[in-house]
Design a protein around this motif. Structure first.
Motif, PDB file in Angstrom:
ATOM      1  N   GLU A   1     -22.668  16.337  16.447  1.00 21.25           N
ATOM      2  CA  GLU A   1     -22.202  15.060  15.928  1.00 21.25           C
ATOM      3  C   GLU A   1     -20.845  15.228  15.261  1.00 21.25           C
ATOM      4  OE1 GLU A   1     -24.825  12.896  13.430  1.00 21.25           O
ATOM      5  OE2 GLU A   1     -26.528  12.975  14.822  1.00 21.25           O
ATOM      6  N   GLN A   2     -19.976  14.257  15.464  1.00 20.66           N
ATOM      7  CA  GLN A   2     -18.675  14.227  14.806  1.00 20.66           C
ATOM      8  C   GLN A   2     -18.442  12.820  14.264  1.00 20.66           C
ATOM      9  OE1 GLN A   2     -16.772  16.774  14.183  1.00 20.66           O
ATOM     10  NE2 GLN A   2     -17.805  18.282  15.479  1.00 20.66           N
ATOM     11  N   ASN A   3     -17.893  12.750  13.066  1.00 21.26           N
ATOM     12  CA  ASN A   3     -17.590  11.456  12.455  1.00 21.26           C
ATOM     13  C   ASN A   3     -16.078  11.217  12.472  1.00 21.26           C
ATOM     14  OD1 ASN A   3     -20.323  10.847  11.666  1.00 21.26           O
ATOM     15  ND2 ASN A   3     -20.112  12.391  10.071  1.00 21.26           N
ATOM     16  N   TYR A   4     -15.692  10.003  12.826  1.00 16.16           N
ATOM     17  CA  TYR A   4     -14.280   9.635  12.886  1.00 16.16           C
ATOM     18  C   TYR A   4     -14.055   8.314  12.167  1.00 16.16           C
ATOM     19  CZ  TYR A   4     -13.604  13.207  16.487  1.00 16.16           C
ATOM     20  OH  TYR A   4     -13.533  14.402  17.168  1.00 16.16           O
ATOM     21  N   ARG A   5     -12.843   8.161  11.651  1.00 15.87           N
ATOM     22  CA  ARG A   5     -12.434   6.907  11.023  1.00 15.87           C
ATOM     23  C   ARG A   5     -11.211   6.374  11.775  1.00 15.87           C
ATOM     24  NH1 ARG A   5     -12.140   8.438   6.047  1.00 15.87           N
ATOM     25  NH2 ARG A   5     -14.191   7.612   5.472  1.00 15.87           N
ATOM     26  N   VAL A   6     -11.241   5.099  12.125  1.00 18.40           N
ATOM     27  CA  VAL A   6     -10.150   4.460  12.852  1.00 18.40           C
ATOM     28  C   VAL A   6      -9.565   3.338  12.009  1.00 18.40           C
ATOM     29  CG1 VAL A   6      -9.459   3.215  14.934  1.00 18.40           C
ATOM     30  CG2 VAL A   6     -11.244   4.960  15.073  1.00 18.40           C
ATOM     31  N   LEU A   7      -8.263   3.376  11.761  1.00 20.18           N
ATOM     32  CA  LEU A   7      -7.550   2.322  11.038  1.00 20.18           C
ATOM     33  C   LEU A   7      -6.541   1.693  11.983  1.00 20.18           C
ATOM     34  CD1 LEU A   7      -6.781   4.308   7.744  1.00 20.18           C
ATOM     35  CD2 LEU A   7      -8.698   2.759   8.151  1.00 20.18           C
ATOM     36  N   GLN A   8      -6.590   0.391  12.121  1.00 21.22           N
ATOM     37  CA  GLN A   8      -5.702  -0.301  13.053  1.00 21.22           C
ATOM     38  C   GLN A   8      -5.114  -1.527  12.368  1.00 21.22           C
ATOM     39  OE1 GLN A   8      -7.663  -1.496  16.679  1.00 21.22           O
ATOM     40  NE2 GLN A   8      -5.766  -1.485  17.853  1.00 21.22           N
ATOM     41  N   SER A   9      -3.811  -1.748  12.553  1.00 23.47           N
ATOM     42  CA  SER A   9      -3.170  -2.919  11.959  1.00 23.47           C
ATOM     43  C   SER A   9      -2.125  -3.478  12.910  1.00 23.47           C
ATOM     44  CB  SER A   9      -2.516  -2.555  10.626  1.00 23.47           C
ATOM     45  OG  SER A   9      -1.415  -1.692  10.821  1.00 23.47           O
ATOM     46  N   ALA A  10      -1.913  -4.773  12.811  1.00 19.40           N
ATOM     47  CA  ALA A  10      -0.894  -5.439  13.624  1.00 19.40           C
ATOM     48  C   ALA A  10      -0.276  -6.564  12.802  1.00 19.40           C
ATOM     49  CB  ALA A  10      -1.497  -5.992  14.908  1.00 19.40           C
ATOM     50  N   LYS A  11       1.028  -6.740  12.926  1.00 19.83           N
ATOM     51  CA  LYS A  11       1.735  -7.799  12.212  1.00 19.83           C
ATOM     52  C   LYS A  11       2.660  -8.517  13.183  1.00 19.83           C
ATOM     53  CE  LYS A  11       4.972  -6.794   9.174  1.00 19.83           C
ATOM     54  NZ  LYS A  11       5.625  -6.354   7.908  1.00 19.83           N
ATOM     55  N   LEU A  12       2.613  -9.837  13.145  1.00 19.91           N
ATOM     56  CA  LEU A  12       3.440 -10.652  14.024  1.00 19.91           C
ATOM     57  C   LEU A  12       4.325 -11.540  13.175  1.00 19.91           C
ATOM     58  CD1 LEU A  12       3.794 -11.328  17.089  1.00 19.91           C
ATOM     59  CD2 LEU A  12       2.249 -13.254  16.700  1.00 19.91           C
ATOM     60  N   SER A  13       5.642 -11.482  13.419  1.00 17.25           N
ATOM     61  CA  SER A  13       6.588 -12.313  12.682  1.00 17.25           C
ATOM     62  C   SER A  13       7.583 -12.921  13.657  1.00 17.25           C
ATOM     63  CB  SER A  13       7.326 -11.494  11.620  1.00 17.25           C
ATOM     64  OG  SER A  13       7.971 -10.368  12.207  1.00 17.25           O
ATOM     65  N   ALA A  14       8.269 -13.976  13.228  1.00 23.59           N
ATOM     66  CA  ALA A  14       9.225 -14.648  14.110  1.00 23.59           C
ATOM     67  C   ALA A  14      10.286 -15.346  13.282  1.00 23.59           C
ATOM     68  CB  ALA A  14       8.511 -15.648  15.018  1.00 23.59           C
ATOM     69  N   GLY A  15      11.419 -15.647  13.948  1.00 23.24           N
ATOM     70  CA  GLY A  15      12.504 -16.350  13.301  1.00 23.24           C
ATOM     71  C   GLY A  15      13.790 -15.552  13.326  1.00 23.24           C
TER      72      GLY A  15
ATOM     73  N   THR B   1      -1.307 -11.329  10.490  1.00 26.89           N
ATOM     74  CA  THR B   1      -1.566  -9.903  10.303  1.00 26.89           C
ATOM     75  C   THR B   1      -3.044  -9.655  10.575  1.00 26.89           C
ATOM     76  OG1 THR B   1      -2.070 -10.119   7.940  1.00 26.89           O
ATOM     77  CG2 THR B   1       0.217  -9.663   8.544  1.00 26.89           C
ATOM     78  N   VAL B   2      -3.309  -8.515  11.154  1.00 27.32           N
ATOM     79  CA  VAL B   2      -4.683  -8.129  11.453  1.00 27.32           C
ATOM     80  C   VAL B   2      -4.878  -6.690  11.021  1.00 27.32           C
ATOM     81  CG1 VAL B   2      -6.431  -7.786  13.242  1.00 27.32           C
ATOM     82  CG2 VAL B   2      -4.839  -9.707  13.422  1.00 27.32           C
ATOM     83  N   GLU B   3      -5.926  -6.441  10.264  1.00 27.18           N
ATOM     84  CA  GLU B   3      -6.266  -5.084   9.863  1.00 27.18           C
ATOM     85  C   GLU B   3      -7.754  -4.859  10.120  1.00 27.18           C
ATOM     86  OE1 GLU B   3      -5.262  -4.498   5.804  1.00 27.18           O
ATOM     87  OE2 GLU B   3      -3.108  -4.852   6.084  1.00 27.18           O
ATOM     88  N   GLN B   4      -8.083  -3.737  10.698  1.00 27.56           N
ATOM     89  CA  GLN B   4      -9.492  -3.424  10.875  1.00 27.56           C
ATOM     90  C   GLN B   4      -9.726  -1.930  10.689  1.00 27.56           C
ATOM     91  OE1 GLN B   4     -10.746  -4.702  14.778  1.00 27.56           O
ATOM     92  NE2 GLN B   4      -9.980  -2.866  15.785  1.00 27.56           N
TER      93      GLN B   4
END
Length: 299
Positions: free
Chosen positions: A34-48, A58-61
């Motif tokens: 068994e192996q344990n992993y942590r995943v961090l993911q983020s996205a940001k959308l801007s305009a102008g 913005t999305v963070e998970q």
């Protein structure tokens, strides 16, 4: 004669250095491991325009995963159980709207987040099984019907789960390593490419190309792999009105050659798009993902 001997020594040392830097990258599986992993993911959308950039979303998970090797096959591939032990999600809209979900929270989620409750519960209760080859190719992904139905219950989820959600869970399984590691011995500086479909924040499911370069070993047991990603916007369904102007990416992966597994992986990606016939001007996407093995003594 001394010059000849000196030349032989130089050639020998050079050959030894080349051989020392050559490695074979492959996943290694042991039944019951068994192996344990942590995943961090983020996205940001801007305009102008540059002097008036507005953040649209913005999305963070964060995911905590447990990989368990169920069975090792004769060809070196393995049947693996992928269990999500914790899942949190945060999305923010342009006017401050917020969608927050945390599987560890004792409070009931509200609004749209409440729709994520069935998925969150199923994710943390139901393992996904798959087969992975020593090169990292994933196949035979299986999820229970209840999880697929939970995904379909969310607005827009039916499209996500039209194949049972398999593509998205396949993407989840591949967050920590290239789909296909190179075959045989490779030396420092070796480069290889790989294309695959991924589910990408904001843009949805797209085709992306990954480039990998083997860098100098960290130590005899571990190597560093430089990784980059690029996308072709014409392949992104539903975003045909966007024109990709520029994109850049950087990242590294530490691969444990001795134990045959990734220790950590980081990847950042930025892209700029033109929006024809839109008063919002250009759009910028910033995305990052981190995948890290959680050692037993740090849990």
């Amino acid at each position: 004669m001394r010059l000849v001997s000196f030349a032989i020594v130089i050639v020998t040392l050079g050959l030894q250095a080349t051989l020392a830097s050559a490695v074979t990258l492959a996943w290694k599986f042991t039944s019951g491991e068994e192996q344990n992993y942590r995943v961090l993911q983020s996205a940001k959308l801007s305009a102008g325009p540059e002097d008036d950039v507005k953040q649209f979303a913005t999305v963070e998970q964060e995911l905590e995963l447990t990989w368990k090797v169920l069975e090792v096959n004769d060809d070196g591939s393995a049947q693996i159980s992928l269990q999500v032990s914790a899942f949190s999600f945060l999305a923010e809209g342009p006017d401050g709207q917020e969608v927050r979900y945390d599987s560890d929270s004792t409070e009931e989620p509200q609004g749209y987040a409440a729709m994520l409750l069935p998925i969150g519960k199923r994710l943390t209760a139901s393992p996904v099984t798959l087969t992975m080859s020593p090169r990292g190719a994933v196949s035979d992904v299986k999820i229970i019907d209840e999880l697929s139905e939970a995904v379909k219950s969310v607005p827009g989820g039916k499209k996500f789960a039209q194949d049972g959600g398999l593509k998205s869970f396949e993407t989840l399984a591949l967050l920590g390593a290239p789909v296909l590691l190179p075959e045989g011995d490779i030396a420092t500086g070796a480069r290889w490419l790989e294309s695959r479909e991924i589910t990408f924040p904001v843009l949805g499911q797209i085709k992306a190309e990954f480039a990998y370069v083997l860098r100098n070993p960290i130590n005899p047991a571990q190597v560093t792999i430089e990784q980059m990603m690029s996308i072709n916007i014409t392949e992104a369904e539903g975003v045909e009105r966007l024109k990709l102007v520029d994109q850049s990416s950087t990242g590294t992966m530490v691969f444990d050659v001795e134990n045959g597994r990734p220790e950590n992986s980081t990847l950042t990606y930025e892209a700029k798009f033109d929006q024809p016939n839109s008063a919002e001007g250009s759009m910028k996407l910033e995305h990052s993902i981190e995948f890290r093995r959680v050692a037993d003594d740090s849990q």
